[in-house]
Design a protein around this motif. Structure first.
Motif, PDB file in Angstrom:
ATOM      1  N   VAL A  17       2.916 -17.411 -10.220  1.00  0.00           N
ATOM      2  CA  VAL A  17       4.036 -16.310 -10.105  1.00  0.00           C
ATOM      3  C   VAL A  17       5.134 -16.594 -11.067  1.00  0.00           C
ATOM      4  CG1 VAL A  17       5.630 -14.952  -8.680  1.00  0.00           C
ATOM      5  CG2 VAL A  17       3.439 -15.690  -7.755  1.00  0.00           C
ATOM      6  N   VAL A  18       5.672 -15.591 -11.934  1.00  0.00           N
ATOM      7  CA  VAL A  18       6.757 -16.010 -12.900  1.00  0.00           C
ATOM      8  C   VAL A  18       7.800 -14.967 -12.664  1.00  0.00           C
ATOM      9  CG1 VAL A  18       7.283 -15.826 -15.348  1.00  0.00           C
ATOM     10  CG2 VAL A  18       4.912 -16.258 -14.478  1.00  0.00           C
ATOM     11  N   SER A  19       9.161 -15.626 -12.716  1.00  0.00           N
ATOM     12  CA  SER A  19      10.406 -14.856 -12.480  1.00  0.00           C
ATOM     13  C   SER A  19      10.493 -13.921 -13.331  1.00  0.00           C
ATOM     14  CB  SER A  19      11.492 -15.802 -12.649  1.00  0.00           C
ATOM     15  OG  SER A  19      11.545 -16.579 -13.741  1.00  0.00           O
ATOM     16  N   ARG A  20      11.329 -12.928 -13.135  1.00  0.00           N
ATOM     17  CA  ARG A  20      11.582 -11.680 -13.786  1.00  0.00           C
ATOM     18  C   ARG A  20      12.004 -11.726 -15.100  1.00  0.00           C
ATOM     19  NH1 ARG A  20      14.112  -8.923 -10.239  1.00  0.00           N
ATOM     20  NH2 ARG A  20      12.352  -7.539  -9.584  1.00  0.00           N
ATOM     21  N   ASP A  21      12.877 -12.897 -15.448  1.00  0.00           N
ATOM     22  CA  ASP A  21      13.567 -13.171 -16.700  1.00  0.00           C
ATOM     23  C   ASP A  21      12.561 -14.150 -17.489  1.00  0.00           C
ATOM     24  OD1 ASP A  21      13.610 -15.889 -15.570  1.00  0.00           O
ATOM     25  OD2 ASP A  21      15.956 -15.663 -15.316  1.00  0.00           O
ATOM     26  N   LEU A  22      11.384 -14.464 -16.900  1.00  0.00           N
ATOM     27  CA  LEU A  22      10.330 -15.183 -17.507  1.00  0.00           C
ATOM     28  C   LEU A  22      10.962 -16.944 -17.967  1.00  0.00           C
ATOM     29  CD1 LEU A  22       8.812 -12.828 -20.214  1.00  0.00           C
ATOM     30  CD2 LEU A  22       7.968 -13.307 -17.795  1.00  0.00           C
ATOM     31  N   LYS A  23      11.655 -16.956 -17.164  1.00  0.00           N
ATOM     32  CA  LYS A  23      12.238 -18.552 -17.196  1.00  0.00           C
ATOM     33  C   LYS A  23      11.651 -19.546 -16.391  1.00  0.00           C
ATOM     34  CE  LYS A  23      15.769 -17.250 -19.829  1.00  0.00           C
ATOM     35  NZ  LYS A  23      16.179 -17.831 -21.129  1.00  0.00           N
ATOM     36  N   GLU A 306       5.345  -7.160 -28.616  1.00  0.00           N
ATOM     37  CA  GLU A 306       6.246  -7.352 -27.700  1.00  0.00           C
ATOM     38  C   GLU A 306       6.767  -6.016 -27.112  1.00  0.00           C
ATOM     39  OE1 GLU A 306       9.408 -10.769 -26.427  1.00  0.00           O
ATOM     40  OE2 GLU A 306       9.043 -10.287 -28.506  1.00  0.00           O
ATOM     41  N   MET A 307       7.403  -5.981 -25.988  1.00  0.00           N
ATOM     42  CA  MET A 307       8.007  -4.644 -25.343  1.00  0.00           C
ATOM     43  C   MET A 307       9.104  -5.296 -24.807  1.00  0.00           C
ATOM     44  SD  MET A 307       6.483  -1.862 -22.767  1.00  0.00           S
ATOM     45  CE  MET A 307       5.509  -0.981 -24.220  1.00  0.00           C
ATOM     46  N   PHE A 308      10.328  -4.516 -24.764  1.00  0.00           N
ATOM     47  CA  PHE A 308      11.596  -4.775 -24.186  1.00  0.00           C
ATOM     48  C   PHE A 308      11.971  -3.820 -23.219  1.00  0.00           C
ATOM     49  CE2 PHE A 308      11.453  -7.151 -28.205  1.00  0.00           C
ATOM     50  CZ  PHE A 308      12.112  -8.223 -27.738  1.00  0.00           C
ATOM     51  N   ASP A 309      12.573  -3.965 -22.274  1.00  0.00           N
ATOM     52  CA  ASP A 309      13.217  -2.977 -21.339  1.00  0.00           C
ATOM     53  C   ASP A 309      14.419  -2.352 -22.078  1.00  0.00           C
ATOM     54  OD1 ASP A 309      15.385  -4.644 -20.821  1.00  0.00           O
ATOM     55  OD2 ASP A 309      14.800  -5.206 -19.003  1.00  0.00           O
ATOM     56  N   LYS A 310      15.133  -1.511 -21.333  1.00  0.00           N
ATOM     57  CA  LYS A 310      16.492  -0.697 -22.012  1.00  0.00           C
ATOM     58  C   LYS A 310      17.609  -1.437 -21.882  1.00  0.00           C
ATOM     59  CE  LYS A 310      14.649   3.833 -20.086  1.00  0.00           C
ATOM     60  NZ  LYS A 310      14.789   5.196 -19.230  1.00  0.00           N
ATOM     61  N   GLY A 312      17.202  -4.596 -23.225  1.00  0.00           N
ATOM     62  CA  GLY A 312      16.870  -5.499 -24.375  1.00  0.00           C
ATOM     63  C   GLY A 312      16.254  -6.768 -23.727  1.00  0.00           C
ATOM     64  N   LYS A 313      15.628  -6.787 -22.661  1.00  0.00           N
ATOM     65  CA  LYS A 313      14.979  -8.146 -22.112  1.00  0.00           C
ATOM     66  C   LYS A 313      13.479  -7.781 -22.171  1.00  0.00           C
ATOM     67  CE  LYS A 313      18.712  -8.982 -18.995  1.00  0.00           C
ATOM     68  NZ  LYS A 313      19.236  -9.064 -17.590  1.00  0.00           N
TER      69      LYS A 313
END
Length: 329
Positions: A17-23, A306-310, A312-313
């Motif tokens: 499982v990966v955190s929302r910020d991919l950290k 790559e795809m970014f959200d609104k 910019g993440k």
């Protein structure tokens, strides 16, 4: 929720499982050893994975560690089924127009779809190994869904209920092998080698209001050798939504948990949005100039999708690969 499969020396890897910020990430082996295992019993396992996800996002992960996309396999390293559609009919129309082929009217209401190899996917940062540049190496930037069990004859209004996860795809194509294969009347085979997928697969709720009507309304960015060549919006000009593609697939068969369905090359009618595959760029050149001037990929070339959200993440992390020569066996 965001899920990844980490390399551990086995064919199917280890679910994380990966955190929302991919950290950060946390191994999920106490809940499900692999993503396929989770998909097979989704209603029971999904809440447990989501609990881990919520803890990670709150900084309370148990034995969490830094997430490294280079350690990822494809979210599903191998799948029971990989069916790729062609939902962006503009792409099909351009390619056919470039070779003076008639565009059947049925293409606008009956989706194109082929069944690709699903036993050997490529990790998001692993090399694309091929034997010859003469095959016409091309990338294809796409979006895909992973389904749960879908019954034969599912109605389009219910098909979205079976979508479990979304991810990005590089559907590698060998353009110079395609004409001879299609001329046989049996479809793609050798011209479609192993595809690669984004570091993480995400549940639809991660996309917020960008997930609407079974489409992802965000730009899909493709950079070839560090040059941005395309950023079409995946929700614009998508003639067939993912529920429609699922319905098409399941007209005569069931689709079992772990089925992957691709959108086909993301393409907008607005040429300023660039291209998501070299074949489309070459088609535009042929229409305008009578010949193509852009070459296909060479050994050493790199592709980033790559795809970014609104805000910019990055959502899925990046597919970032080099094309390399494979040693002849």
């Amino acid at each position: 929720m965001k899920l990844a499969t980490l390399k551990d020396g086995t064919r199917d890897g280890q679910l994380a499982v990966v955190s929302r910020d991919l950290k950060t990430a946390q191994i999920a082996d106490g809940v499900a050893p692999t993503l396929q295992h989770a998909l097979d019993d989704w209603n029971f396992i999904e809440p447990q994975l989501r609990e881990i996800y919520e803890r990670l996002n709150a900084g309370r992960g148990i034995n969490s560690f830094d997430f490294e996309p280079k350690n990822c396999m494809a979210p599903l390293p191998r799948a029971f089924q990989w069916a790729d559609g062609s939902a962006y009919v503009n792409h099909v129309e351009l390619v056919r127009k470039a070779r003076n082929a008639e565009m059947p009217e049925s293409f606008w209401h009956d989706p194109l779809m082929y069944q690709g190899g699903s036993d050997d996917f490529i990790g998001p940062m692993d090399d694309i190994e091929l034997i010859s540049e003469e095959w016409g190496i091309d990338f294809e930037s796409e979006v895909a869904v992973i389904t749960g069990d879908v019954p034969m004859g599912v109605k389009v209004q219910h098909a979205a209920e079976h979508i479990r996860l979304l991810m990005l795809v590089n559907d590698v194509s060998l353009r110079n092998l395609i004409p001879a294969e299609l001329a046989k009347g049996f479809g793609f085979f050798q011209s479609k080698p192993a595809s690669s997928f984004s570091p993480v697969a995400v549940t639809p709720d991660e996309l917020g209001d960008a997930w609407k009507d079974g489409k992802v309304h965000l730009a899909l960015r493709s950079s070839w050798n560090d040059v941005l060549v395309g950023q079409p919006n995946a929700g614009v000009d998508m003639v067939f939504s993912f529920p429609q593609l699922i319905t098409h697939l399941c007209k005569t068969r069931n689709a079992r948990a772990g089925t992957i369905i691709g959108s086909g090359t993301v393409s907008n009618k607005d040429p300023k949005k660039g291209f998501s595959c070299i074949a489309e760029k070459r088609a535009l050149e042929m229409i305008a100039d009578g010949e193509a001037s852009t070459s296909f990929m060479k050994f050493g070339d790199q592709i980033r999708i790559e795809m970014f959200d609104k805000q910019g993440k990055t959502i899925f992390g990046a597919i970032e690969q080099s094309v390399v020569e494979c040693a002849k066996k």
